[in-house]
Design an enzyme around this catalytic site. Structure first.
Site, short mmCIF file in Angstrom:
data_model
loop_
_atom_site.label_atom_id
_atom_site.label_comp_id
_atom_site.label_asym_id
_atom_site.label_seq_id
_atom_site.Cartn_x
_atom_site.Cartn_y
_atom_site.Cartn_z
N TYR A 73 0.83 -1.21 0.00
CA TYR A 73 0.00 0.00 0.00
C TYR A 73 0.87 1.26 0.00
O TYR A 73 0.48 2.29 -0.54
CB TYR A 73 -0.94 0.00 1.21
CG TYR A 73 -2.03 1.03 1.06
CD1 TYR A 73 -3.17 0.76 0.30
CD2 TYR A 73 -1.92 2.29 1.65
CE1 TYR A 73 -4.15 1.71 0.13
CE2 TYR A 73 -2.91 3.25 1.49
CZ TYR A 73 -4.03 2.95 0.73
OH TYR A 73 -5.00 3.89 0.56
N PHE A 125 -6.48 20.70 -25.78
CA PHE A 125 -6.83 19.28 -25.84
C PHE A 125 -8.09 19.11 -24.99
O PHE A 125 -8.24 19.78 -23.97
CB PHE A 125 -5.69 18.38 -25.34
CG PHE A 125 -6.03 16.93 -25.50
CD1 PHE A 125 -5.99 16.34 -26.75
CD2 PHE A 125 -6.45 16.16 -24.43
CE1 PHE A 125 -6.35 15.01 -26.93
CE2 PHE A 125 -6.80 14.82 -24.59
CZ PHE A 125 -6.76 14.25 -25.84
N THR A 126 -8.96 18.20 -25.41
CA THR A 126 -10.31 18.08 -24.80
C THR A 126 -10.28 18.02 -23.28
O THR A 126 -10.83 18.89 -22.60
CB THR A 126 -11.01 16.82 -25.34
OG1 THR A 126 -10.11 15.72 -25.24
CG2 THR A 126 -11.41 17.01 -26.80
N ASP A 216 2.48 19.38 -21.61
CA ASP A 216 1.70 18.17 -21.81
C ASP A 216 2.66 17.22 -22.53
O ASP A 216 2.90 17.34 -23.73
CB ASP A 216 0.45 18.43 -22.64
CG ASP A 216 -0.39 17.16 -22.83
OD1 ASP A 216 0.18 16.05 -22.67
OD2 ASP A 216 -1.58 17.27 -23.14
N LYS A 259 0.15 6.77 -24.19
CA LYS A 259 0.69 7.16 -25.50
C LYS A 259 2.18 6.81 -25.50
O LYS A 259 2.53 5.65 -25.62
CB LYS A 259 0.45 8.65 -25.77
CG LYS A 259 -0.89 9.20 -25.26
CD LYS A 259 -2.10 8.67 -25.97
CE LYS A 259 -3.41 9.08 -25.31
NZ LYS A 259 -3.64 10.48 -25.07
N ARG A 383 -13.65 13.08 -37.19
CA ARG A 383 -13.30 14.31 -36.47
C ARG A 383 -13.80 15.47 -37.33
O ARG A 383 -13.06 16.06 -38.08
CB ARG A 383 -11.79 14.41 -36.23
CG ARG A 383 -11.26 13.48 -35.17
CD ARG A 383 -11.43 14.05 -33.76
NE ARG A 383 -12.57 13.49 -33.06
CZ ARG A 383 -12.60 13.22 -31.77
NH1 ARG A 383 -11.56 13.43 -31.01
NH2 ARG A 383 -13.68 12.76 -31.20
N PHE A 449 -20.75 12.22 -30.61
CA PHE A 449 -20.01 11.32 -31.49
C PHE A 449 -19.86 9.92 -30.92
O PHE A 449 -19.78 8.94 -31.66
CB PHE A 449 -18.63 11.89 -31.85
CG PHE A 449 -17.76 12.24 -30.67
CD1 PHE A 449 -17.87 13.46 -30.05
CD2 PHE A 449 -16.83 11.33 -30.19
CE1 PHE A 449 -17.06 13.79 -28.97
CE2 PHE A 449 -16.01 11.64 -29.11
CZ PHE A 449 -16.15 12.87 -28.49
C1 PLP Z 1 -4.58 11.36 -24.47
C2 PLP Z 1 -4.12 12.71 -24.19
C3 PLP Z 1 -4.36 13.33 -22.94
C4 PLP Z 1 -5.20 12.68 -21.86
O1 PLP Z 1 -4.64 11.51 -21.37
P1 PLP Z 1 -5.55 10.28 -20.90
O2 PLP Z 1 -4.56 9.25 -20.48
O3 PLP Z 1 -6.39 9.85 -22.06
O4 PLP Z 1 -6.38 10.75 -19.75
C5 PLP Z 1 -3.86 14.60 -22.74
N1 PLP Z 1 -3.17 15.25 -23.70
C6 PLP Z 1 -2.91 14.69 -24.89
C7 PLP Z 1 -2.14 15.44 -25.92
C8 PLP Z 1 -3.39 13.41 -25.18
O5 PLP Z 1 -3.15 12.88 -26.40
#
Ligand code: PLP
Length: 458
Positions: A73, A125-126, A216, A259, A383, A449
């Site tokens: 833990y 980014f979303t 990011d 990623k 998209r 979508f």
């Molecule tokens: C995928 C992504 C995120 C978010 O990460 P998650 O692991 O999906 O929460 C943030 N910024 C970029 C550029 C991404 O491609």
């Protein structure tokens, strides 16, 4: 050895069979899914290019690491390995593991943003923007204008426009800007990289005004590879050296391991500042877990640490970029309209140019994604107007770009798979005049979508 596209720098030890279907079966599956590729069962998909998020193939070394999970833990040794990887490869002092990238975005936004603040960034980014806004900030896009033009061949279309940054500082005051969110590469611009010289200049301007720079880092290895290939003075540097230099011009980062971490789940927040780290650790226990595991199991931290080391291998990343480029080159040679230049993780088909006879509100990109699945079992993503949603008055947003995204997962498919994709798109292009649009049979109120359903217009 000279080569145009690098062959796979790995061999296959375990295979995952995929469905080879007939056209009749795909017709059935597509109808069942309401012509929405998000609603297809993965068992009905031959080549899945929906996303490169969490769809990576792990190495034997990473799988071996899973067996060494220390699920204590507190104080797991795998956390120490992750910490070592972040310190050695990215150069940040502190790391807070989170369940994925957005978990880190949540922590960062909460500890740094006050209501009324502004967060400038190179395109949104979303999830990143959602967390900034939830904490009361206004996002400002300060990417260079070239990024918004799908035919502009600028080598670093992810760059920040320093003029736009300075203008925002003059307009709202530096004290209203807690940090600049610098994405390397820029996903929504098509995986476009940021030049080292630009990162350096942004950091210098930010420091002058006492503003922090938070990266990011999700696709930082792709960005480093583009710098090595395109920016003068970097050809002889290693990916590791370039990544370290990129992050030396920042104060921290959010990372999605799904990623460039080459794993299926996980992420982290990394920081240099001790006070900010203290704040992050007191929040992470509320949202994720103990600071030494955050949202991850011990074994997942081990796989991520190992994936981060593997991602520094030039052959790994240049092969990845070559795969994307290969698909782009094949399509361009056949005259298929795509977004240029080809970025780091995907090819974007220009559906407006592909199906000019289909008006945008009859969803050309949605139809192209459906046709591609029907043709060959390849799954892609719309998209365009469907993703853009409706405004407050209930009218469609009409985005300039109406695209279909073909996203390449890391280490999963071979060039032969990409040939199937290219041949299939080329065949569709030959028959493009016969195709008509779609209409809604079900439209959800938000994020339509994901779950909308359609039928073809006769
Ligand atoms: C995928 C992504 C995120 C978010 O990460 P998650 O692991 O999906 O929460 C943030 N910024 C970029 C550029 C991404 O491609």
């Amino acid at each position: 050895m000279d080569y145009k596209y690098m062959a796979e720098p790995y061999k296959i030890k375990m295979v995952e069979p995929i469905a080879v279907t007939t056209r009749e079966q795909r017709e059935e599956a597509l109808k069942k899914a309401g012509y929405n590729t998000f609603l297809l069962d993965s068992e009905d998909v031959y080549i899945d290019l929906l996303t490169d998020s969490g769809t990576n193939a792990m190495s034997d070394n990473q799988w071996a690491g899973l067996m060494l999970g220390d699920e204590a833990y507190a104080g797991s040794k795998n956390f120490k390995h992750l910490q070592e990887a972040v310190r050695e490869l990215y150069g940040f002092k502190h790391v807070v593991p989170t369940h994925q990238g957005r978990g880190a975005e949540n922590l960062l936004s909460q500890i740094m943003i006050k209501p009324g603040d502004y967060v400038p960034g190179n395109m949104y980014f979303t999830t990143t923007r959602a967390h900034q806004e939830l904490n009361g900030a206004t996002f400002r896009d300060i990417i260079i204008d070239e990024a918004h033009d799908p035919q502009n061949e600028h080598p670093f279309k992810g760059n920040i426009d320093l003029r736009k940054l300075q203008d925002l500082i003059d307009e709202v005051g530096a004290e209203k800007i807690p940090y600049i969110c610098l994405a390397v590469t820029v996903n929504l611009a098509g995986g476009q990289p940021v030049a080292m010289s630009n990162i350096k200049d942004v950091y210098a301007l930010a420091q002058k005004h006492n503003i922090k720079v938070m990266m990011d880092a999700t696709r930082c290895v792709e960005n480093a590879c583009f710098i090595k290939q395109r920016e003068p003075g970097y050809a002889h540097k290693t990916i590791k050296e370039i990544v370290r230099e990129m992050f030396s011009y920042s104060d921290g980062c959010t990372m999605s391991g799904k990623k460039d971490g080459i794993v299926n789940i996980g992420g982290f927040l990394a920081l240099n500042d001790d006070d900010l780290y203290q704040k992050a650790t007191s929040l992470v226990v509320v949202y994720e877990g103990m600071p030494s595991y955050g949202g991850m199991t011990g074994r997942d931290m081990e796989a991520l640490a190992r994936g981060m080391y593997e991602s520094m291998d030039y052959h790994f990343i240049s092969h990845r970029l070559d795969q994307v480029k290969y698909l782009g080159d094949r399509l361009m040679a056949a005259g298929i309209p795509i977004v240029k230049p080809v970025g780091g993780h995907a090819i974007f088909l220009d559906a407006k140019a592909f199906y000019p006879q289909i008006p945008q509100d009859e969803f050309p990109a949605q139809m192209l994604a459906a046709q591609l699945y029907l043709q060959s079992g390849v799954r892609s993503m719309e998209r365009g107007i469907i993703s853009a949603g409706r405004d407050k008055d209930g009218n469609h947003h009409y985005p300039k770009l109406e695209l279909v995204r073909l996203t390449i997962p890391r280490r999963v498919y071979t060039y032969s798979h990409l040939d199937v994709v290219a041949d299939s798109v080329i065949d569709l292009y030959k028959e493009r005049e016969k195709v008509k649009g779609l209409r809604f049979v079900y439209e959800p109120p938000v994020l339509r979508f994901f779950t909308a359903r359609f039928e073809p217009i006769k």
